[in-house]
Every structure is written in C-alpha cells, then in structure tokens.
Design a protein around this motif. Structure first.
Motif, PDB file in Angstrom:
ATOM      1  N   VAL A  49       0.827  -1.206   0.000  1.00 17.71           N
ATOM      2  CA  VAL A  49       0.000   0.000   0.000  1.00 17.71           C
ATOM      3  C   VAL A  49       0.859   1.252   0.000  1.00 17.71           C
ATOM      4  O   VAL A  49       0.595   2.226  -0.718  1.00 17.71           O
ATOM      5  CB  VAL A  49      -0.948  -0.019   1.214  1.00 17.71           C
ATOM      6  CG1 VAL A  49      -1.686   1.316   1.334  1.00 17.71           C
ATOM      7  CG2 VAL A  49      -1.951  -1.156   1.085  1.00 17.71           C
ATOM      8  N   SER A  50       1.917   1.238   0.772  1.00 16.80           N
ATOM      9  CA  SER A  50       2.784   2.412   0.843  1.00 16.80           C
ATOM     10  C   SER A  50       3.489   2.666  -0.489  1.00 16.80           C
ATOM     11  O   SER A  50       3.579   3.804  -0.972  1.00 16.80           O
ATOM     12  CB  SER A  50       3.833   2.221   1.952  1.00 16.80           C
ATOM     13  OG  SER A  50       3.197   2.039   3.203  1.00 16.80           O
ATOM     14  N   LEU A  51       4.022   1.604  -1.103  1.00  9.63           N
ATOM     15  CA  LEU A  51       4.763   1.762  -2.372  1.00  9.63           C
ATOM     16  C   LEU A  51       3.840   2.109  -3.524  1.00  9.63           C
ATOM     17  O   LEU A  51       4.254   2.767  -4.505  1.00  9.63           O
ATOM     18  CB  LEU A  51       5.546   0.491  -2.688  1.00  9.63           C
ATOM     19  CG  LEU A  51       6.673   0.155  -1.719  1.00  9.63           C
ATOM     20  CD1 LEU A  51       7.376  -1.121  -2.142  1.00  9.63           C
ATOM     21  CD2 LEU A  51       7.680   1.306  -1.648  1.00  9.63           C
ATOM     22  N   HIS A  52       2.569   1.662  -3.478  1.00 15.54           N
ATOM     23  CA  HIS A  52       1.623   1.983  -4.557  1.00 15.54           C
ATOM     24  C   HIS A  52       1.432   3.487  -4.673  1.00 15.54           C
ATOM     25  O   HIS A  52       1.426   4.061  -5.772  1.00 15.54           O
ATOM     26  CB  HIS A  52       0.278   1.289  -4.271  1.00 15.54           C
ATOM     27  CG  HIS A  52      -0.766   1.592  -5.309  1.00 15.54           C
ATOM     28  ND1 HIS A  52      -0.736   1.075  -6.589  1.00 15.54           N
ATOM     29  CD2 HIS A  52      -1.882   2.394  -5.255  1.00 15.54           C
ATOM     30  CE1 HIS A  52      -1.765   1.529  -7.277  1.00 15.54           C
ATOM     31  NE2 HIS A  52      -2.503   2.326  -6.457  1.00 15.54           N
ATOM     32  N   GLY A  53       1.303   4.126  -3.525  1.00 14.33           N
ATOM     33  CA  GLY A  53       1.140   5.582  -3.555  1.00 14.33           C
ATOM     34  C   GLY A  53       2.387   6.280  -4.033  1.00 14.33           C
ATOM     35  O   GLY A  53       2.317   7.290  -4.755  1.00 14.33           O
ATOM     36  N   ASP A  97       2.759   8.708  -7.289  1.00 19.08           N
ATOM     37  CA  ASP A  97       3.320  10.061  -7.231  1.00 19.08           C
ATOM     38  C   ASP A  97       4.485  10.222  -8.196  1.00 19.08           C
ATOM     39  O   ASP A  97       4.654  11.280  -8.822  1.00 19.08           O
ATOM     40  CB  ASP A  97       3.769  10.367  -5.794  1.00 19.08           C
ATOM     41  CG  ASP A  97       2.593  10.465  -4.824  1.00 19.08           C
ATOM     42  OD1 ASP A  97       1.464  10.710  -5.324  1.00 19.08           O
ATOM     43  OD2 ASP A  97       2.806  10.271  -3.614  1.00 19.08           O
ATOM     44  N   ALA A  98       5.309   9.165  -8.320  1.00 21.34           N
ATOM     45  CA  ALA A  98       6.458   9.232  -9.224  1.00 21.34           C
ATOM     46  C   ALA A  98       6.022   9.308 -10.693  1.00 21.34           C
ATOM     47  O   ALA A  98       6.666   9.950 -11.526  1.00 21.34           O
ATOM     48  CB  ALA A  98       7.365   8.011  -9.015  1.00 21.34           C
ATOM     49  N   ARG A  99       4.909   8.659 -11.001  1.00 19.41           N
ATOM     50  CA  ARG A  99       4.424   8.709 -12.392  1.00 19.41           C
ATOM     51  C   ARG A  99       3.868  10.080 -12.734  1.00 19.41           C
ATOM     52  O   ARG A  99       4.043  10.583 -13.854  1.00 19.41           O
ATOM     53  CB  ARG A  99       3.340   7.643 -12.600  1.00 19.41           C
ATOM     54  CG  ARG A  99       2.813   7.585 -14.029  1.00 19.41           C
ATOM     55  CD  ARG A  99       1.752   6.555 -14.209  1.00 19.41           C
ATOM     56  NE  ARG A  99       0.517   6.928 -13.490  1.00 19.41           N
ATOM     57  CZ  ARG A  99      -0.607   6.217 -13.532  1.00 19.41           C
ATOM     58  NH1 ARG A  99      -0.641   5.081 -14.226  1.00 19.41           N
ATOM     59  NH2 ARG A  99      -1.660   6.603 -12.847  1.00 19.41           N
ATOM     60  N   GLY A 100       3.203  10.665 -11.781  1.00 17.94           N
ATOM     61  CA  GLY A 100       2.602  11.970 -12.033  1.00 17.94           C
ATOM     62  C   GLY A 100       1.466  11.858 -13.027  1.00 17.94           C
ATOM     63  O   GLY A 100       0.635  10.946 -12.961  1.00 17.94           O
ATOM     64  N   ARG A 101       1.446  12.784 -13.992  1.00 23.96           N
ATOM     65  CA  ARG A 101       0.375  12.810 -14.968  1.00 23.96           C
ATOM     66  C   ARG A 101       0.752  12.125 -16.287  1.00 23.96           C
ATOM     67  O   ARG A 101       0.009  12.175 -17.268  1.00 23.96           O
ATOM     68  CB  ARG A 101      -0.007  14.267 -15.250  1.00 23.96           C
ATOM     69  CG  ARG A 101      -0.424  15.005 -14.004  1.00 23.96           C
ATOM     70  CD  ARG A 101      -0.872  16.414 -14.293  1.00 23.96           C
ATOM     71  NE  ARG A 101      -2.049  16.417 -15.159  1.00 23.96           N
ATOM     72  CZ  ARG A 101      -2.742  17.524 -15.463  1.00 23.96           C
ATOM     73  NH1 ARG A 101      -2.367  18.695 -14.940  1.00 23.96           N
ATOM     74  NH2 ARG A 101      -3.781  17.467 -16.265  1.00 23.96           N
ATOM     75  N   ILE A 104       5.279  -6.626  -6.710  1.00 26.89           N
ATOM     76  CA  ILE A 104       5.083  -6.199  -5.316  1.00 26.89           C
ATOM     77  C   ILE A 104       4.118  -5.040  -5.279  1.00 26.89           C
ATOM     78  O   ILE A 104       3.154  -5.026  -4.501  1.00 26.89           O
ATOM     79  CB  ILE A 104       6.435  -5.807  -4.689  1.00 26.89           C
ATOM     80  CG1 ILE A 104       7.411  -7.002  -4.714  1.00 26.89           C
ATOM     81  CG2 ILE A 104       6.239  -5.261  -3.276  1.00 26.89           C
ATOM     82  CD1 ILE A 104       8.787  -6.666  -4.240  1.00 26.89           C
ATOM     83  N   ALA A 105       4.352  -4.061  -6.159  1.00 24.52           N
ATOM     84  CA  ALA A 105       3.478  -2.901  -6.229  1.00 24.52           C
ATOM     85  C   ALA A 105       3.605  -2.301  -7.610  1.00 24.52           C
ATOM     86  O   ALA A 105       4.616  -2.468  -8.294  1.00 24.52           O
ATOM     87  CB  ALA A 105       3.844  -1.867  -5.185  1.00 24.52           C
ATOM     88  N   GLY A 106       2.581  -1.606  -8.068  1.00 23.07           N
ATOM     89  CA  GLY A 106       2.614  -0.995  -9.381  1.00 23.07           C
ATOM     90  C   GLY A 106       1.525   0.024  -9.535  1.00 23.07           C
ATOM     91  O   GLY A 106       0.537   0.039  -8.780  1.00 23.07           O
TER      92      GLY A 106
END
Length: 740
Positions: free
Chosen positions: A249-253, A257-261, A276-278
């Motif tokens: 859950v933490s890494l998903h957010g 945020d890293a992807r942005g728009r 693990i997360a994506g």
C-alpha cells in the motif's frame, strides 16, 4: 497505350531495358527511404511509370506488381499493392485516351481521384487504423506519388537521346511547355521533399529521445522514493520485517506520485519475478510480472530500453502496431533483490509525430498544388507564343505566296519577342525575294520556251542521227556475221585443201622414190655394158649427179610441203578444239616442257632457269603447254652463236591476271620485224633456221581463245622477252569445259 504510346520495337536491347526497369522498380521499393516507423519514401513507381510510358499498360501492370510486392513484408499488409498497381493503370489509360503525354499531370489527377480514396477505404474500414494515421498515410502516398512522377517525367525528357541504343522509336523532341512545366516543378518540389524527409527522420528521433529521457527520469525518481520508503518502514518496525500488505500500500502511492500525470506504468518486481506494487496493480495482490505478454520484445536503446511490439492475427499496418507498442526499462533496486520497471506507451508520441508529419505533408502538398497550377499556367504562357509562331511559320514560303501574314504572336519574354521580330523581318525579305523570283521565273519561262524549241529541233536531228547510226550498226552486224561465215568457210577450205593436197604429194613422193630406185638399177645395168668413153662420159653424170640431185630437190620440197600442210591442218583444227579450263600448276607445266626438249637443250649447251615462284593461272593445260613449248623452241632456234643460251622464266601477279615472261639472250628481233613475227609463215632467217613460221601465229591464236594477251620486247644482238598474260586462279580450284 496504343501504337502511338507504345514507341518501342521489341529487340534484344529493348527487352533488356524492360527487364532492367522492372528490376529497378522492385529495387526502388526494397531500398526505400525510411521517414519514420511505418512510413517510407518508396521510389519504385519511378521505373513503373517509365515502363507504362515506353511499353504500355500491360507491362506497366507487371512492373507495378513486381515493385509493390515488397510492401507486403515491409508494411505487414497486402493492400498497398492495390493503389500502387492502380497508379500505372490510371496513368496508362489517360496516356492512351488523352492527347497529351504529361505523366506528371495524369499522376497528379490519380491520387486525389482514385489513390487517396482507396487508402482511406482500406485504412479506415478494413484495417481500422486511426483517423490521424489514415490521413498521414493518404498524404504520404500522395506526395510520394507526385514526386516519383516528376522524376519519371524528367527522365523521359532524356530518353530520346538514348533511344537508338535500345531500339526505341520515339520522337526526338518534346514540347517546350512540358520541359518548362517539369523544370518549374522540380525546382520547387524536390527541395521541399528533401526538407520533409529530413524533418520526418529528425522528428521521430526527437520524440524517441524525449520518451527515453522521461522513462529514465521516472525510473530514477521511483527508485529513489522507494528506497526512502523502505528505510522508513524498516525504522518504524524497529528491526522487525514490515508486513507485505503495508509495504504494497505504501509503495503503490509512491509509484503513483512518481508517475505523475504521464501515461506510464511503473512496477516494482521482487526477485522471483512477482509484482510487489505498481501503478496499474491492486495493492496486496501478488501476480507474475510479464511486460510483453503475447508480443515480441527487442532492445532499441543503448541504455537498456526495450520495445514491446504486439503481434496481430490479421493484416495490420506497421503504423497500427507501432501505435500499440510500449517501451520499457527495468533496473535493479539498490540494496535489495528487487527491480523497478517503467513502461511507456508510444501512442501519445505517435500522435504528436503524426501531427507534425501531417503538417509538413500539407505544406508540401499545398506548395505542390500551387506550383502545379502555376507551372501549368506559366509554361503555357511561355510556350503559347512559340507554339503560335511555329504554326504561323509552318510551310512559310507557300503561305507567303498565297497571303500576307499579319497575325504574328506576342510574348513578354524578350528573347521570344526578338525571335518573332526576326521572323517578321525574314517574311518581309522572303516576300520581296518571291516577287523578284516570280518576275525572274516569268523571264526564264520565256527563255526556256525558246530554248526548248531549239532543243526540240536539236533532239529531232539527234534522233535522226541515232537512227542512222543504228542502221549503220545493224549493217555492221550483218557484215560481222558474214565475216564469221567466211572465216569458217576459209578454215574449211584450208582443211580440205591441205588434206586433198596430201594425196598428190604422196604420189609424187612415191614415184620419186621409185624413180630413184630405177636409176640405181639402171646404174648397175649400165656398169655391165661395154660403152665407149664418150658414151660413158655422157651417161654417168646423168645417172650419178643430175638425176639424184633433182630427186633430192623434189624430196626436200615434198617434205617442206608436207610440213606446211601439217601446220595448216593444226592451225585449222585450233579453232575447233574444245578448251578445258582449270587451275594450272605452272611449275609442273614448265617441268614437262623442259623434260621434252632436254636433248635439244643439252645439245645447244643452253641453260633454262625457272623462278622459284610461278603463280598458277586458269587455262587449258594442252594449249598452254603448246604456247610455252613454241616460245622455248624459238629461243633454241634463234640463239646467238657467240654466247651460251640462257632462258629465264618468271611470273608476276596483277589485278588483271598473271603475267609470265620468257626471256632469252639470243639474236633478238629487229624493230621492223616485231609486228610481222605473228603473221602466218613469217620467219626471221628462212634459209638458216628450220621451221614453218606457224609457232608464234598459233601461240597468239591460243592466247586469244584463253582470254589473255601476248607481246614481245626485243633488241637485236641482246635478246628477246616474250610476255604472256593469262587469267588468275580463283581461291578454290575447279574447271569447266567449253566448246570452240
């Protein structure tokens, strides 16, 4: 294209040119210029249009099929073959039906009327390509087609110069408005196409570099933020392992945020290849990571960037497959066994790229249409005065005789206007000359009429003279026939006379021998009688001197007469003897002649020298032998008493035949006797030299019958040179027999 369009004779070189053009059409598409992925500048239609113009529609279609075959593996669908083969069919049909031969103009009509609608139909309704991709494809084919037609049209202006080399039966001239139109189009269109190609290749590289840089930045940010979050979670757990759900859950957010728009997909993968997360995965769900499911993955960048190209179960253009492609980069996460992957779809960049490409294509196409209209108008304006001038000056002399030309064209081009002015001045000068010529012609006609009358009278006189000459020639030809008959009668008389005279000679010769025998018997009888001295003195001279001497004279005269009769018989038979023409080995002929008189040569102490090379000739072996036998016999008879006889026999070949020379160092022949030696019975020394005087006469008769000539050059007390010319031997030996 009909007989007028198909200006070619199918010789070996023309068929070679056809094969070369078909191969060039395929090579032009095989070595196409890549604009960007899914779009290529195809050059094959240049050669295809040349085939249409030179060989007709059928061969143009064959060339179109061969050239467009490469588009199937190039673009991933077979539909481009349809509009690429429709182009030669349309242009060829217009060339056949229309009066003009401007393939650039016809091709410019094909694409908006037929080619572009076909591209729209198949891209939109068959392959379901986006509107943006369809428009880009339509404009690309349109611009490429017109450009290739321009190049083909320019090449056709130079083909008449090489037409004789390939069996082409083309006009050696082209209309000037075609030439001006092509040049104006080339000056504007070709540079714009070069700029468009360079811009297209640079635009794709620019967008790819932008995408690669974004992927790298997102990967760096996501990796950095993920490492910070993991440290934070490890610090909160005070050495205990954080729960997987809390980490996901933490890494998903953080990844969001890293992807942005950006429309990217960022995925964190563990060492076992599980997510693990994506950004696109549900937190807490564990599934294997497969970035290119059902597609092909290949590396495209030096910094570890890969492209995933989806596969298609139906013909899809490379443009559409590129639209669905993704680019990704996967890098290990420092301090862990995990890795971070960033995926970027190419669709947004492709849309931007297509927008730029469409803009450049519209600019080029708009410029192309503007230049097309301007070139047509300007070329016709420039060429119209020249065309009108050519019409006015066609058959100018006859027109000037019928009328005065007033409708001269005008031009805004100074050189053309000056040319028109020159023609005006020339027409005025010609009109004046024609007036002078007309007057002179009338005067000449009068003189000709007078001269014709004189010539007619002279011709009548000449015809009369010719008739008189023909009458004279006919009389001569009767005379010639009579002369030939008299000659034959004379030969018959000679033959009969010589034959009939032989009988009395035989009787005289027989009775002379009988009389000689009787005198011998009488001498024996008188020896037994007792006669007185006076009787003995009177009878013995008669029996032993007077009568034998008289019989000797009679016998020698009979022999002389017999020899003359034999010569006359040989001479009379000469004209009736058949001639067997063959190639003669003159060395063999001379050897046989010398062998037959070897005794006489040795007895006279003479020497006969034959040249190592005696050229062969054409003649009858028996009669040629008789010619040279008589010449050698004369040399032996008339040798000088104060020096040994030397006879040289040589030959020389000329265009008219072979000339043989029999040279001796005998007594020679006086100049006043050199023409008489050929007469019958003529001899130089009748009392000193034996013979009948027939040898040289017969030699000349034989040479004449063989088609040659004979003459003598001589100097008294020096010697003589007898020349004999006979026909040359041909390349191949053979003989033919002819009658007398």
């Amino acid at each position: 294209m009909g007989e007028q369009g198909r200006r070619l004779t199918y010789s070996g070189k023309s068929l070679l040119l056809l094969v070369a053009l078909i191969a060039a059409g395929f090579a032009g598409n095989f070595f196409s210029l890549r604009l960007f992925t899914g779009f290529n500048f195809l050059f094959g239609s240049i050669a295809v249009l040349l085939v249409v113009r030179l060989f007709g529609i059928r061969w143009g279609l064959v060339a179109g099929l061969a050239a467009s075959a490469w588009t199937v593996p190039l673009y991933g669908h077979p539909y481009a073959v349809i509009w690429l083969c429709g182009e030669p069919l349309f242009v060829g049909w217009l060339l056949h039906k229309g009066k003009k031969r401007n393939i650039l103009l016809y091709d410019a009509c094909y694409w908006p009327l037929v080619g572009v609608p076909l591209v729209w139909l198949f891209f939109q309704h068959v392959m379901h390509v986006s509107v943006l991709g369809t428009v880009a494809a339509m404009l690309t084919y349109w611009v490429v087609g017109i450009t290739n037609a321009l190049v083909a049209s320019l090449l056709l202006t130079y083909i008449p110069r090489i037409a004789p080399l390939y069996g082409l039966d083309m006009s050696r001239t082209i209309p000037i408005h075609h030439l001006i139109f092509n040049i104006l189009m080339a000056v504007v269109l070709i540079p714009s196409i070069v700029v468009m190609v360079i811009y297209g290749k640079g635009a794709e590289n620019r967008y790819l570099k932008e995408m690669y840089a974004g992927i790298d930045d997102s990967l760096k940010v996501a990796s950095y933020e993920t490492r910070l979050k993991l440290r934070e979670l490890a610090a909160k757990a005070d050495g205990a392992k954080p729960r997987d759900a809390e980490v996901a859950v933490s890494l998903h957010g953080i990844l969001l945020d890293a992807r942005g728009r950006q429309p990217w997909r960022i995925t964190l993968v563990d060492g076992a290849g599980r997510i693990i997360a994506g950004t696109d995965s549900v937190p807490g769900s564990v599934s294997p990571y497969d970035p290119c499911r059902g597609g092909s993955l290949e590396q495209v960048g030096e910094n570890g960037i890969y492209r995933c190209m989806p596969t298609a179960d139906r013909p899809v253009p490379l443009l559409q497959r590129m639209h669905d492609a993704t680019f990704l980069r996967r890098a290990p996460l420092a301090g862990t066994t995990w890795s971070m992957a960033v995926e970027s779809p190419f669709a947004p960049y492709q849309r931007a790229l297509l927008h730029d490409h469409i803009k450049s294509l519209l600019i080029v196409l708009g410029l192309n249409m503007f230049v097309l209209v301007t070139s047509l108008s300007l070329s016709h304006r420039l060429a119209a005065p020249l065309y009108r001038l050519s019409q006015v000056t066609t058959d100018l002399p006859k027109r000037l005789l019928r009328e005065n030309i007033s409708a001269w064209p005008e031009s805004m081009v100074s050189e053309i206007d000056q040319l028109i002015g020159n023609f005006k001045v020339m027409s005025i000068a010609l009109s004046q000359r024609f007036q002078e010529i007309t007057y002179t012609n009338e005067t000449l006609e009068h003189h000709v009429a007078e001269r014709t009358g004189e010539l007619t009278r002279a011709n009548e006189e000449l015809q009369k003279e010719i008739a008189e000459r023909k009458t004279t020639e006919r009389q001569r030809d009767h005379l010639m026939v009579e002369l030939q008959k008299k000659n034959k009668e004379l030969e018959g008389i000679v033959y009969v006379a010589s034959h009939d005279l032989r009988s009395p000679l035989v009787n005289v010769q027989g009775f002379s021998r009988k009389l000689a025998k009787s005198c011998a018997e009488l001498d024996e009888f008188m020896a037994g009688l007792a006669l007185d001295g006076a009787q003995q003195a009177r009878i013995e001279p008669l029996l032993r001197e007077t009568i034998p001497k008289s019989l000797g004279f009679i016998t020698r005269s009979i022999e002389k007469m017999d020899s003359l009769l034999n010569g006359l018989l040989r001479l009379s038979r000469l004209g009736r003897t058949a001639i067997c023409f063959e190639t003669l080995d003159m060395h063999l002929v001379m050897s046989n002649i010398i062998a037959s008189v070897t005794y006489q040569i040795e007895s006279a102490g003479a020497r006969v020298e034959v040249a190592p090379l005696l050229h062969p000739c054409i003649g009858d072996s028996v009669q040629v032998t008789q010619i040279f036998s008589n010449l050698l016999d004369n040399a032996l008879k008339y040798r000088a008493a104060n020096r040994p006889l030397v006879v040289n026999i040589v030959s020389e070949k000329f265009a008219e035949g072979v000339r043989y020379c029999v040279e001796d160092n005998g007594i020679g022949i006086p100049r006043d006797q050199q023409d008489k030696i050929w007469e019958i019975f003529h001899r130089l020394n009748p009392g000193e030299t034996p013979g009948e005087g027939l040898g040289l006469t017969m030699a000349r008769r034989i040479v004449d019958r063989l088609g040659g000539s004979i003459w003598v050059e001589s100097e008294p007390d020096v010697g003589s040179r007898f020349y004999v010319v006979l026909p040359c031997a041909p390349e191949s030996d053979g003989h033919v027999t002819t009658g007398a």
